[in-house]
Design a protein around this motif. Structure first.
Motif, PDB file in Angstrom:
ATOM      1  N   ALA A 132       0.833  -1.209   0.000  1.00  0.00           N
ATOM      2  CA  ALA A 132       0.000   0.000   0.000  1.00  0.00           C
ATOM      3  C   ALA A 132       0.861   1.249   0.000  1.00  0.00           C
ATOM      4  N   VAL A 133       1.909   1.259   0.827  1.00  0.00           N
ATOM      5  CA  VAL A 133       2.800   2.417   0.900  1.00  0.00           C
ATOM      6  C   VAL A 133       3.506   2.628  -0.437  1.00  0.00           C
ATOM      7  N   SER A 134       3.876   1.540  -1.106  1.00  0.00           N
ATOM      8  CA  SER A 134       4.569   1.661  -2.386  1.00  0.00           C
ATOM      9  C   SER A 134       3.653   2.176  -3.484  1.00  0.00           C
ATOM     10  N   GLY A 135       2.333   2.045  -3.286  1.00  0.00           N
ATOM     11  CA  GLY A 135       1.378   2.508  -4.292  1.00  0.00           C
ATOM     12  C   GLY A 135       1.265   1.583  -5.483  1.00  0.00           C
ATOM     13  N   LYS A 136       1.844   0.401  -5.386  1.00  0.00           N
ATOM     14  CA  LYS A 136       1.819  -0.542  -6.499  1.00  0.00           C
ATOM     15  C   LYS A 136       0.387  -1.025  -6.738  1.00  0.00           C
ATOM     16  N   GLU A 137      -0.019  -1.020  -7.990  1.00  0.00           N
ATOM     17  CA  GLU A 137      -1.347  -1.482  -8.377  1.00  0.00           C
ATOM     18  C   GLU A 137      -1.235  -2.864  -9.010  1.00  0.00           C
ATOM     19  N   TYR A 138      -2.231  -3.684  -8.799  1.00  0.00           N
ATOM     20  CA  TYR A 138      -2.278  -5.008  -9.391  1.00  0.00           C
ATOM     21  C   TYR A 138      -3.436  -5.070 -10.381  1.00  0.00           C
ATOM     22  N   PRO A 139      -3.331  -5.923 -11.387  1.00  0.00           N
ATOM     23  CA  PRO A 139      -4.398  -5.986 -12.385  1.00  0.00           C
ATOM     24  C   PRO A 139      -5.728  -6.460 -11.795  1.00  0.00           C
ATOM     25  N   ARG A 140      -5.677  -7.248 -10.739  1.00  0.00           N
ATOM     26  CA  ARG A 140      -6.897  -7.736 -10.082  1.00  0.00           C
ATOM     27  C   ARG A 140      -6.894  -7.235  -8.639  1.00  0.00           C
ATOM     28  N   PRO A 141      -8.060  -6.978  -8.079  1.00  0.00           N
ATOM     29  CA  PRO A 141      -8.107  -6.439  -6.715  1.00  0.00           C
ATOM     30  C   PRO A 141      -7.618  -7.446  -5.671  1.00  0.00           C
ATOM     31  N   LEU A 142      -6.800  -6.926  -4.744  1.00  0.00           N
ATOM     32  CA  LEU A 142      -6.400  -7.721  -3.589  1.00  0.00           C
ATOM     33  C   LEU A 142      -7.490  -7.569  -2.531  1.00  0.00           C
ATOM     34  N   THR A 143      -7.364  -8.266  -1.418  1.00  0.00           N
ATOM     35  CA  THR A 143      -8.413  -8.286  -0.399  1.00  0.00           C
ATOM     36  C   THR A 143      -8.779  -6.884   0.089  1.00  0.00           C
ATOM     37  N   TYR A 144      -7.762  -6.050   0.366  1.00  0.00           N
ATOM     38  CA  TYR A 144      -8.067  -4.702   0.853  1.00  0.00           C
ATOM     39  C   TYR A 144      -8.767  -3.883  -0.233  1.00  0.00           C
ATOM     40  N   ASP A 145      -8.378  -4.085  -1.486  1.00  0.00           N
ATOM     41  CA  ASP A 145      -9.033  -3.397  -2.591  1.00  0.00           C
ATOM     42  C   ASP A 145     -10.495  -3.836  -2.689  1.00  0.00           C
ATOM     43  N   LEU A 146     -10.727  -5.119  -2.505  1.00  0.00           N
ATOM     44  CA  LEU A 146     -12.093  -5.639  -2.531  1.00  0.00           C
ATOM     45  C   LEU A 146     -12.935  -4.968  -1.444  1.00  0.00           C
ATOM     46  N   PHE A 147     -12.370  -4.846  -0.259  1.00  0.00           N
ATOM     47  CA  PHE A 147     -13.109  -4.213   0.843  1.00  0.00           C
ATOM     48  C   PHE A 147     -13.403  -2.742   0.520  1.00  0.00           C
TER      49      PHE A 147
END
Length: 179
Positions: free
Chosen positions: A45-60
């Motif tokens: 999260a601190v790095s700001g790296k985005e993933y092509p699919r949502p991770l658990t925190y993104d889902l929340f």
């Protein structure tokens, strides 16, 4: 309540992750031991790296947004047996505030990703506060050159930190509270 910000993420001598939180202008903060998966999520999260699919925190976060709710704040409200407890506050679509029991580490990841404030109750802070005068300042809002220099300072700090002293201090505090 005191507003805190993420000062850093470190590993203690047993390679257990520790989140270091600070209160502005006090040179004091607290260390919260967290799990390795939570530490990895926080570092991502601190790095700001985005993933092509949502991770658990993104889902929340996406679920909260879909429900037309809004994150308000997180409050670290108590500590028992060296375990910290927090409450996540959201406002639902009608504006009603809701309280959700949460781990501080989860609140921190969400706060970094979403941008809401994190607070600690004063008595929790006072019972757990450590001197942060030798820890470099936050480098998340600096430019590339300053960030690189701050990262080097932070690495030097990590090599010099004695987590055992912090643990002894917390145990001593716990012992005086039990009396």
């Amino acid at each position: 309540m005191l507003k805190v910000k993420l000062r850093g993420l470190a590993l203690d001598q047993a390679n257990s992750p520790v989140v270091i939180l600070e209160v502005d202008n006090l040179n004091r903060g607290l260390g919260i031991w967290i799990g390795p998966f939570e530490a990895e999520s926080l570092a991502l999260a601190v790095s700001g790296k985005e993933y092509p699919r949502p991770l658990t925190y993104d889902l929340f976060i996406n679920t909260i947004k879909a429900a037309k709710a809004v994150f308000q704040k997180a409050v670290i409200h108590s500590v028992k047996d060296n375990i910290y407890y927090a409450t996540l506050y959201i406002s639902d679509a009608s504006g009603e505030e809701k309280e959700i029991d949460a781990r501080p580490s989860d609140c921190l990841v969400l706060a970094v990703k979403y941008g809401f404030p994190v607070f600690v109750e004063e008595e929790v802070f006072e019972s757990s506060a450590i001197d942060l005068s030798k820890i470099p300042t936050d480098y998340s809002e600096t430019g590339p050159e300053e960030k690189e220099q701050s990262e080097e300072e932070f690495k030097r700090f990590l090599n010099s930190i004695n987590i055992e002293d912090i643990k002894k201090y917390l145990e001593k505090k716990k012992g005086t509270e039990d009396e």
